[in-house]
Write an enzyme that holds these catalytic residues in place. Structure first.
Site, PDB file in Angstrom:
ATOM      1  N   LEU A  17      54.746  53.717  37.874  1.00 30.27           N
ATOM      2  CA  LEU A  17      55.157  55.118  37.739  1.00 30.27           C
ATOM      3  C   LEU A  17      54.219  56.045  38.524  1.00 30.27           C
ATOM      4  CD1 LEU A  17      56.056  55.205  33.923  1.00 30.27           C
ATOM      5  CD2 LEU A  17      57.472  54.575  35.886  1.00 30.27           C
ATOM      6  N   ASP A  59      37.489  54.277  36.691  1.00 35.20           N
ATOM      7  CA  ASP A  59      38.065  53.964  35.385  1.00 35.20           C
ATOM      8  C   ASP A  59      38.276  55.277  34.621  1.00 35.20           C
ATOM      9  OD1 ASP A  59      38.466  53.157  32.721  1.00 35.20           O
ATOM     10  OD2 ASP A  59      37.148  51.417  32.955  1.00 35.20           O
ATOM     11  N   VAL A  60      39.483  55.501  34.135  1.00 40.29           N
ATOM     12  CA  VAL A  60      39.758  56.770  33.430  1.00 40.29           C
ATOM     13  C   VAL A  60      38.995  56.886  32.108  1.00 40.29           C
ATOM     14  CG1 VAL A  60      42.036  57.218  34.450  1.00 40.29           C
ATOM     15  CG2 VAL A  60      41.877  55.847  32.353  1.00 40.29           C
ATOM     16  N   CYS A  85      48.926  58.658  34.676  1.00 43.25           N
ATOM     17  CA  CYS A  85      49.795  57.475  34.544  1.00 43.25           C
ATOM     18  C   CYS A  85      49.011  56.218  34.190  1.00 43.25           C
ATOM     19  CB  CYS A  85      50.561  57.226  35.837  1.00 43.25           C
ATOM     20  SG  CYS A  85      51.879  58.403  36.137  1.00 43.25           S
ATOM     21  N   TYR A 162      49.938  50.484  20.602  1.00 46.42           N
ATOM     22  CA  TYR A 162      50.550  51.215  21.714  1.00 46.42           C
ATOM     23  C   TYR A 162      51.220  52.503  21.213  1.00 46.42           C
ATOM     24  CZ  TYR A 162      53.279  51.896  26.010  1.00 46.42           C
ATOM     25  OH  TYR A 162      53.820  52.405  27.170  1.00 46.42           O
ATOM     26  N   LYS A 166      50.375  56.425  22.195  1.00 44.19           N
ATOM     27  CA  LYS A 166      51.341  57.301  22.856  1.00 44.19           C
ATOM     28  C   LYS A 166      51.732  58.463  21.942  1.00 44.19           C
ATOM     29  CE  LYS A 166      51.427  55.110  26.743  1.00 44.19           C
ATOM     30  NZ  LYS A 166      50.840  55.728  27.942  1.00 44.19           N
ATOM     31  N   THR A 197      58.572  48.374  36.693  1.00 43.36           N
ATOM     32  CA  THR A 197      57.230  48.439  37.285  1.00 43.36           C
ATOM     33  C   THR A 197      56.565  47.071  37.121  1.00 43.36           C
ATOM     34  OG1 THR A 197      56.047  48.972  35.249  1.00 43.36           O
ATOM     35  CG2 THR A 197      57.059  50.823  36.429  1.00 43.36           C
TER      36      THR A 197
HETATM   37  N1  LIG Z   1      56.931  50.736  32.813  1.00 35.96           N
HETATM   38  C1  LIG Z   1      57.498  51.183  31.705  1.00 35.96           C
HETATM   39  O1  LIG Z   1      58.608  50.768  31.345  1.00 35.96           O
HETATM   40  C2  LIG Z   1      56.796  52.230  30.863  1.00 35.96           C
HETATM   41  C3  LIG Z   1      57.490  52.749  29.776  1.00 35.96           C
HETATM   42  C4  LIG Z   1      56.884  53.716  28.975  1.00 35.96           C
HETATM   43  C5  LIG Z   1      55.609  54.147  29.278  1.00 35.96           C
HETATM   44  N2  LIG Z   1      54.945  53.624  30.337  1.00 35.96           N
HETATM   45  C6  LIG Z   1      53.592  54.114  30.575  1.00 35.96           C
HETATM   46  O2  LIG Z   1      53.495  54.574  31.900  1.00 35.96           O
HETATM   47  C7  LIG Z   1      52.162  54.390  32.376  1.00 35.96           C
HETATM   48  C8  LIG Z   1      52.220  53.638  33.696  1.00 35.96           C
HETATM   49  O3  LIG Z   1      52.833  52.398  33.470  1.00 35.96           O
HETATM   50  P1  LIG Z   1      53.335  51.462  34.664  1.00 35.96           P
HETATM   51  O4  LIG Z   1      54.508  50.737  34.165  1.00 35.96           O
HETATM   52  O5  LIG Z   1      53.417  52.265  35.901  1.00 35.96           O
HETATM   53  O6  LIG Z   1      52.114  50.421  34.715  1.00 35.96           O
HETATM   54  P2  LIG Z   1      51.433  49.672  35.957  1.00 35.96           P
HETATM   55  O7  LIG Z   1      50.671  48.566  35.342  1.00 35.96           O
HETATM   56  O8  LIG Z   1      52.424  49.387  37.027  1.00 35.96           O
HETATM   57  O9  LIG Z   1      50.413  50.770  36.518  1.00 35.96           O
HETATM   58  C9  LIG Z   1      49.318  51.203  35.769  1.00 35.96           C
HETATM   59  C10 LIG Z   1      48.186  51.523  36.737  1.00 35.96           C
HETATM   60  O10 LIG Z   1      47.101  52.046  35.948  1.00 35.96           O
HETATM   61  C11 LIG Z   1      45.889  51.471  36.456  1.00 35.96           C
HETATM   62  N3  LIG Z   1      44.896  51.466  35.389  1.00 35.96           N
HETATM   63  C12 LIG Z   1      44.915  50.735  34.243  1.00 35.96           C
HETATM   64  N4  LIG Z   1      43.818  50.967  33.524  1.00 35.96           N
HETATM   65  C13 LIG Z   1      43.072  51.875  34.232  1.00 35.96           C
HETATM   66  C14 LIG Z   1      41.824  52.496  33.992  1.00 35.96           C
HETATM   67  N5  LIG Z   1      41.101  52.239  32.896  1.00 35.96           N
HETATM   68  N6  LIG Z   1      41.388  53.391  34.905  1.00 35.96           N
HETATM   69  C15 LIG Z   1      42.100  53.650  36.024  1.00 35.96           C
HETATM   70  N7  LIG Z   1      43.284  53.069  36.307  1.00 35.96           N
HETATM   71  C16 LIG Z   1      43.759  52.189  35.410  1.00 35.96           C
HETATM   72  C17 LIG Z   1      46.281  50.071  36.889  1.00 35.96           C
HETATM   73  O11 LIG Z   1      45.347  49.527  37.800  1.00 35.96           O
HETATM   74  C18 LIG Z   1      47.654  50.297  37.496  1.00 35.96           C
HETATM   75  O12 LIG Z   1      47.567  50.580  38.885  1.00 35.96           O
HETATM   76  C19 LIG Z   1      51.404  53.663  31.257  1.00 35.96           C
HETATM   77  O13 LIG Z   1      50.692  54.614  30.503  1.00 35.96           O
HETATM   78  C20 LIG Z   1      52.512  53.051  30.431  1.00 35.96           C
HETATM   79  O14 LIG Z   1      52.136  52.894  29.088  1.00 35.96           O
HETATM   80  C21 LIG Z   1      55.501  52.665  31.138  1.00 35.96           C
END
Ligand SMILES: NC(=O)c1ccc[n+]([C@@H]2O[C@H](COP(=O)([O-])OP(=O)(O)OC[C@H]3O[C@@H](n4cnc5c(N)ncnc54)[C@H](O)[C@@H]3O)[C@@H](O)[C@H]2O)c1
Length: 256
Positions: A17, A59-60, A85, A162, A166, A197
């Site tokens: 995302l 790291d966030v 994200c 989780y 959220k 993703t």
């Molecule tokens: N994919 C879905 O269906 C979905 C649905 C609901 C919510 N979300 C939320 O959306 C967000 C993004 O999800 P996504 O599917 O794009 O995941 P993803 O795993 O594709 O991307 C997440 C990114 O965050 C980075 N990351 C993780 N921990 C980190 C840290 N401590 N510091 C810096 N960077 C860090 C990772 O390296 C990765 O590049 C998340 O919060 C997830 O919970 C995703």
């Protein structure tokens, strides 16, 4: 808000995302700083996008890393957009099959990443935005967009940690918008449903297809570019504030 010529910081921007957001915003003339723990992935995307993007590893959950990312995004001036994200999920029930308690360190890890990570970037980005001139007649200085999940509302079996994290992101939205209203910064949260993703790419094809079929309409997993589109609309539309927007094709998650 006029997007062209602004700067943005996007956490988790190397993948999923976050990457969808980076692609959409750079196409609209926003200079994007990709802030991700996966520095290699961030570098690869920034190089692909050229001048419109730069990157920083970090790291966030580390406040210093977050400050460095915000400082880098603000370097060219006009930092107006922060998108959180970075985050991840965890599967674990209140008690395990042998009746032992949910692993505490896992629970804490998810809260630290999804809540504290969001807090760290939101607070630092707001500080940088608040020091800038207003950008339009509304007195706007910037917008912060956080990412929750439909799991904040429809938490499934095994989503204790989780959903808690959220739910907290949802809960921060209105008070943060109220706090920052005096400096002209809006705060919104997107609650995505099921997106295609790398998080979901780990599942076998048949399971991913079945998940797509469970969406009300359209019957498919969401494309990250739809998330990027909503980010862009939220940023552009100055009358949106203090709200959580589900982006989910109408899905309501069942217990499991
Ligand atoms: N994919 C879905 O269906 C979905 C649905 C609901 C919510 N979300 C939320 O959306 C967000 C993004 O999800 P996504 O599917 O794009 O995941 P993803 O795993 O594709 O991307 C997440 C990114 O965050 C980075 N990351 C993780 N921990 C980190 C840290 N401590 N510091 C810096 N960077 C860090 C990772 O390296 C990765 O590049 C998340 O919060 C997830 O919970 C995703």
């Amino acid at each position: 808000m006029e997007l062209n010529g602004t700067s943005a910081v996007i956490t988790g921007g190397a993948s999923g995302l976050g990457a969808g957001t980076v692609r959409t915003l750079t196409a609209l003339g926003v200079r994007c700083t990709i802030f991700d723990r996966n520095e290699t992935g961030a570098k690869t995307l920034a190089e692909e996008l050229g001048e419109g993007a730069n990157y920083i590893g970090g790291d966030v959950t580390n406040p210093d890393d977050c400050q460095a990312a915000v400082d880098q995004a603000a370097e060219g001036g006009n930092l107006r957009i922060a998108v959180n994200c970075a985050g991840t999920g965890w599967v674990g029930r209140v008690i395990n099959k042998d009746n032992t308690p949910h692993d505490l360190s896992a629970f804490k890890f998810i809260q630290e990443l999804n809540i504290v990570g969001t807090f760290n970037v939101m607070t630092r980005a707001a500080g940088a935005m608040a020091g800038q001139d207003v950008m339009n007649e509304d007195g706007e200085r910037g917008v912060i967009i956080n990412t929750a999940s439909v799991a904040a509302f429809d938490g499934q079996i095994g989503q204790l940690a989780y959903s808690a994290s959220k739910g907290a992101v949802v809960g921060m939205t209105l008070p943060a918008a109220r706090d920052l209203s005096v400096v002209g910064i809006r705060v919104l949260t997107i609650a995505p449903g099921l997106f295609d993703t790398p998080l979901l790419a780990l599942l076998p094809d048949d399971q991913r297809t079945a998940l797509g079929q469970s969406v009300l309409f359209p019957k498919k997993l969401g494309d990250p570019k739809r998330f990027g589109q909503l980010v862009a609309h939220i940023a552009e539309n100055s009358y949106l504030n203090g709200e959580v927007i589900r982006l989910d094709g109408g899905i309501r998650m069942p217990p499991k």
